[in-house]
Design a protein around this motif. Sequence first.
Motif: not given
Length: 264
Positions: A249-251, A28-30, A254, A32-33, A25-26
Amino acid sequence: MSASTIVPWVIGNWKMNPTLSSIQEWTEQFGQCLQQAAISEEQCHIAVAPTFIALSKVQADFSLYSRKVHAVAQDVSRFEGTGAFTGEVSATLLKDSQINHVLIGHSERRELLADDTDVLRQKLTNALQTGLTAVFCVGESLEQREQGVAEQVVLQQICDIASVVSDTQWESQIIIAYEPIWAIGTGKTASAQDAQAMHAKIREGLKQLTSSGDKIAILYGGSVKPENAEELATCADINGALVGGASLKADSFYKIAQAFAQAK
């Protein structure tokens, strides 16, 4: 190159976290950022240090990104090569797995797992001789800071490894991470002014040890988060961050990388 022109590093230290499903999940989110607002490699080096069992997974996920994000080992064995050393992972094995960066000397390794000066020298020697880049961690306890010996303690930790690092290796294979022990995982952080003051002292000490002192990245670690990253990033001798809890937390991670990319 001066300290102000060093491309910053932002490294997430995941410690003994998280599960493999959370890592998926991490990443993928990173990713996307980075797609939504790219950070170039010329602006900021980005890396993450997962557990050993997750290194290959993280490395594979990062290979799908449009830019390089490094997978970093959290530790390395003091024993070289291969052999009968149950539970150990050598620099040779890391290099064979295309892992090129490693943390050495983190305060948790020093305090909880008895990594003393001799052990750290052995680990660093093996890492450097194998071609790895070492992120060497230094820092003082709250008691040492209150006693007024923080600078002495930190500079001694750097001097302790000088005998095993060549001038060429200082320039190309060493990153220093300053982490005041009292600010790791506590929510406390040194003020930007205090952090810069210590980083300037470290820079001064490095220049006495090597002609490459102005070229070595010095990262700050100690409850770095998006809320304080921008101020830390503007400090002349702070060339990035070693991020603990906020890197899970990926966001958040980032945003920290973005702060250093934009400031430098």
